[in-house]
Scaffold this active site. Structure first.
Site, short mmCIF file in Angstrom:
data_model
loop_
_atom_site.label_atom_id
_atom_site.label_comp_id
_atom_site.label_asym_id
_atom_site.label_seq_id
_atom_site.Cartn_x
_atom_site.Cartn_y
_atom_site.Cartn_z
N THR A 1 -36.55 -61.00 30.14
CA THR A 1 -37.54 -60.52 31.11
C THR A 1 -38.89 -60.33 30.45
O THR A 1 -39.92 -60.77 30.96
CB THR A 1 -37.08 -59.19 31.73
OG1 THR A 1 -35.79 -59.37 32.31
CG2 THR A 1 -38.06 -58.71 32.77
N THR A 2 -38.90 -59.68 29.28
CA THR A 2 -40.15 -59.44 28.55
C THR A 2 -40.76 -60.75 28.08
O THR A 2 -41.98 -60.85 27.92
CB THR A 2 -39.91 -58.49 27.37
OG1 THR A 2 -39.15 -57.36 27.82
CG2 THR A 2 -41.21 -58.02 26.76
N TYR B 1 -32.38 -61.21 44.04
CA TYR B 1 -32.75 -61.67 45.38
C TYR B 1 -31.54 -62.04 46.23
O TYR B 1 -31.28 -61.37 47.22
CB TYR B 1 -33.75 -62.84 45.34
CG TYR B 1 -34.21 -63.21 46.75
CD1 TYR B 1 -35.01 -62.34 47.48
CD2 TYR B 1 -33.79 -64.38 47.35
CE1 TYR B 1 -35.40 -62.63 48.77
CE2 TYR B 1 -34.17 -64.69 48.65
CZ TYR B 1 -34.97 -63.81 49.36
OH TYR B 1 -35.33 -64.11 50.64
N TYR C 1 -26.42 -58.05 31.47
CA TYR C 1 -27.66 -57.29 31.58
C TYR C 1 -27.75 -56.67 32.96
O TYR C 1 -27.87 -57.36 33.97
CB TYR C 1 -28.85 -58.22 31.31
CG TYR C 1 -30.22 -57.58 31.37
CD1 TYR C 1 -30.40 -56.20 31.32
CD2 TYR C 1 -31.35 -58.38 31.48
CE1 TYR C 1 -31.65 -55.63 31.38
CE2 TYR C 1 -32.62 -57.82 31.53
CZ TYR C 1 -32.76 -56.44 31.49
OH TYR C 1 -34.01 -55.89 31.55
N ARG D 1 -34.78 -53.91 39.01
CA ARG D 1 -35.47 -55.19 39.14
C ARG D 1 -34.68 -56.19 39.99
O ARG D 1 -35.27 -57.06 40.62
CB ARG D 1 -35.73 -55.81 37.75
CG ARG D 1 -36.71 -55.02 36.91
CD ARG D 1 -37.08 -55.75 35.63
NE ARG D 1 -38.05 -56.82 35.90
CZ ARG D 1 -39.26 -56.90 35.35
NH1 ARG D 1 -39.66 -55.98 34.49
NH2 ARG D 1 -40.06 -57.89 35.63
N LYS E 1 -26.10 -54.80 28.13
CA LYS E 1 -27.42 -54.18 28.04
C LYS E 1 -27.57 -53.36 29.30
O LYS E 1 -27.71 -53.90 30.40
CB LYS E 1 -28.54 -55.23 27.95
CG LYS E 1 -29.93 -54.60 27.92
CD LYS E 1 -31.05 -55.62 27.96
CE LYS E 1 -32.42 -54.94 28.01
NZ LYS E 1 -33.53 -55.92 28.13
N ILE F 1 -31.84 -52.99 23.13
CA ILE F 1 -32.63 -54.20 23.32
C ILE F 1 -33.95 -53.71 23.89
O ILE F 1 -34.00 -53.21 25.01
CB ILE F 1 -31.92 -55.21 24.23
CG1 ILE F 1 -30.64 -55.71 23.52
CG2 ILE F 1 -32.85 -56.38 24.56
CD1 ILE F 1 -29.80 -56.67 24.35
#
Length: 296
Positions: A48-49, A111, A137, A142, A165, A207
């Site tokens: 994501t980052t 989504y 994750y 999000r 994570k 993380i």
């Protein structure tokens, strides 16, 4: 038998330096080398980052390849391969396996979402597509999807699903998960403001977004905890809390990019729909960085 622990300590969820022309590979190489020189314990590429969701497929694959060739086994590397398209996630995961990655970080589907039964089916399909260790994750803020403790317990029986994570922000649920999965799944914090609490639940590390500008400090926080200096680790957690809050004052990785640009490691450029940081938030971020001696 479960795969051994992928890493212990702090792994940076690394930004991907970009400009209007595309990925800045010279800046990426500099970042990778600096992170390793600073003592980071692992690196996550195209998460994501790392703006994996706005990299083209060709860019995503090239960044994964470039990072693997640059790191050359100096620290464990983890590929961000998650997608709301299970077939595509499996394809990217197989590609990361071919490149020699140590693991893949696979986010829950966003989504289109799914049920808990769907999560078990999705992660099992990706795991069975290759033998690469998977880190699940969970970031419901999000994605709109939360992995429940009982679902983790079911997925713990899949041989190459080896870690979590966890960024659900619910310590009670994390305690419940840890009790259910035992030593079958390693747990990593996905929130920098919860590193010590999750280590206290038996976690193996974090993380981290914080470790983009502060790799040594984030790794050392974990080392203090594991050496028995819990008070020292907690003091570091508190010391860096204002910076952590500033790094999440806008949608990640907007502040992380701004921080690394201020340190001279990249351009302050993010791809739409992200936009550059608001001045007031940026001023706070830079002051927080000065307060912990990351900027003059």
């Amino acid at each position: 038998m479960k795969t051994k622990t992928i890493f212990t300590g702090a792994a940076t969820a690394l930004i991907t330096p970009t400009t209007t022309e595309g990925v800045d590979y010279a800046a990426l190489e500099k970042l990778l080398d600096w992170q390793i020189d600073e003592g980071i314990d692992g690196l996550v590429i195209c998460g994501t980052t790392g703006e994996g969701s706005t990299l083209t497929d060709a860019e995503h694959r090239q960044v994964l390849r470039f990072a693997a060739e640059t790191v050359q086994g100096r620290v464990p590397i983890i590929a961000g391969t998650g997608s709301n398209d299970t077939a595509y996630a499996a394809e990217l995961t197989r590609f990361a396996c071919e490149l020699g990655y140590d693991a893949a970080l696979v986010v829950t589907p966003y989504y289109n979402k799914t049920t808990q039964k769907g999560l078990v089916a999705m992660y099992t399909a990706i795991a069975e597509s290759c033998n690469l260790p998977l880190i699940l994750y969970n970031v419901p803020s999000r994605t709109g999807v939360n992995i429940e403790p009982a679902t983790y317990a079911a997925l713990a029986e899949v041989p190459n699903i080896t870690a979590i994570k966890e960024a659900n922000g619910n310590i009670s649920k994390i305690v419940e998960t840890a009790a259910l999965v035992g030593d079958k799944l390693d747990i990593y914090s996905g929130n920098d403001d919860e590193i010590v609490p999750i280590l206290a639940c038996g976690g193996k590390g974090v993380i981290s977004v914080l470790s983009n500008p502060a790799p040594k400090a984030t790794s050392n926080l974990c080392k203090k905890f594991f050496s028995g200096d819990v008070a020292g680790a907690m003091a570091d957690q508190a010391k860096y809390l204002p910076l952590i809050r500033a790094l999440f004052s806008e949608v990640n990785p907007i502040p992380a990019k701004a921080a690394m640009a201020a340190m001279g490691y990249c351009e302050d450029f993010v791809r739409l729909p992200l936009v550059p940081m608001e001045k007031a938030h940026r001023d706070t971020l830079l002051q927080c960085m000065r307060d912990v001696n990351l900027l003059d």
